[in-house]
Design an enzyme around this catalytic site. Sequence first.
Site, short mmCIF file in Angstrom:
data_model
loop_
_atom_site.label_atom_id
_atom_site.label_comp_id
_atom_site.label_asym_id
_atom_site.label_seq_id
_atom_site.Cartn_x
_atom_site.Cartn_y
_atom_site.Cartn_z
N GLY A 103 40.42 47.34 44.01
CA GLY A 103 39.85 48.54 43.41
C GLY A 103 39.63 49.64 44.43
N THR A 104 39.01 49.28 45.55
CA THR A 104 38.68 50.26 46.59
C THR A 104 39.95 50.85 47.21
OG1 THR A 104 36.75 48.93 47.07
CG2 THR A 104 37.33 50.58 48.72
N ILE A 125 37.94 37.71 49.55
CA ILE A 125 38.02 36.24 49.69
C ILE A 125 39.24 35.72 48.94
CG2 ILE A 125 35.53 35.93 49.96
CD1 ILE A 125 35.57 34.78 47.00
N ASP A 126 39.75 36.52 47.97
CA ASP A 126 40.84 36.03 47.10
C ASP A 126 42.20 36.00 47.80
OD1 ASP A 126 38.85 36.13 45.14
OD2 ASP A 126 39.45 38.12 44.45
N ARG A 170 40.18 35.21 41.39
CA ARG A 170 40.73 36.10 40.36
C ARG A 170 42.09 35.61 39.90
NH1 ARG A 170 37.72 39.49 38.26
NH2 ARG A 170 39.34 40.51 37.06
O1 F6P Z 1 37.17 39.42 44.30
C1 F6P Z 1 36.19 38.58 44.78
C2 F6P Z 1 35.53 37.84 43.65
O2 F6P Z 1 34.57 36.95 44.20
C3 F6P Z 1 36.47 37.08 42.72
O3 F6P Z 1 36.93 35.88 43.26
C4 F6P Z 1 35.62 36.94 41.49
O4 F6P Z 1 36.37 36.83 40.31
C5 F6P Z 1 34.83 38.22 41.47
O5 F6P Z 1 34.85 38.74 42.80
C6 F6P Z 1 33.41 38.01 41.03
O6 F6P Z 1 32.77 39.23 41.05
P1 F6P Z 1 31.23 39.49 40.74
O7 F6P Z 1 30.52 39.40 42.03
O8 F6P Z 1 31.20 40.85 40.16
O9 F6P Z 1 30.79 38.42 39.81
#
Ligand code: F6P
Length: 345
Positions: A103-104, A125-126, A170
Amino acid sequence: MKVAVLTGGGDCPGLNAVIRAIVRRASEHGFEMMGLRDGWKGLLDDNHFRLTRETTSGILHRGGTILGTSRVNPFKVENGLERVKRAIERNGIHAVIAIGGEGTLSAATRMSEEGVRIVGVPKTIDNDLNGTDFTFGFDTAVGIATEAVDRLHSTAESHKRVIVCEVMGRHVGWIATYAGIAGGADVILVPEIPADLEAVAQHLQRRNAGGRTFSIVVVAEGTRIKMSAEQGEQLITSGALDEAGRPRLGGVGNIVAQEIERRTGFETRVSVLGHIQRGGAPTAHDRVLATRFGVHACDMVARGEFGRMASLRGNEIVSERLSEATRELKRVPKEFFEVAQVFFG
Ligand code: F6P
């Protein structure tokens, strides 16, 4: 020269290490550093503070981000671009270093096309960002997930159970594949391959018939489940949306566990790791990668390499076009996953 830094998207181990590295290198270049609070919001709301060696000392090993973060996208806010441009002008900001994920960095790409001087640093982290071999934060998340799989083995073995471990990631299966291989999972389910739960159940029954009385199944949160011919494949979401308007993932582990138990009769439990994978201290590997990214990003500003991001290629830190980061999702390649499949016995 004044340079502003922001962290956007989910927090991630190593963000503070990047910020510290940028500020330390900036002092060599003679830059004045400004920290924007809560991602792009810091520019939209003119909310920032001075970053100095003092304000960034002692943060290398700390999780989260001292700048705060959000998923606010300036292009989805009324007059967002104008507000950002006005804040940049008003504060005499020469360039912005945007540290973030999909997104950023997609907002940063558009912003740079609109003439804003931006350098990116890829984080998540993904590990799903294109244009870099790895992102910092991934190694820490994999370490945490691997330790969890190791610990779940004890209970699975002692109680002769199936344990399903749901990990983040994700729409890609990097964390699941790495933690699954490292933890010796018996089945790994990833978004790259829709899950056939009947085939999983049969596989676990074969293992059991062969004398293996317990099994560990690692499932990535974005794994789609093969339903009936009419229903197709289903992505499991919580029903809620995140700040960026994307569906919040999570819950697939429960479905997988229920279906395994229903089809096999084996006692099956589920463990959802969630944000534990994202919190706390970064590994040494992530601290080093984040530090190298930070120093490189600062040098890119000094060289006027805008519209680009720091990137890891092999063991080299190079500059890559910002638009590359979000051109496509970096999925787990088939050949890589085939290594994991060797151990699904
Ligand atoms: O993109 C990093 C992440 O931790 C994903 O693995 C996960 O789906 C999402 O962010 C969770 O986001 P939030 O902190 O908004 O629940």
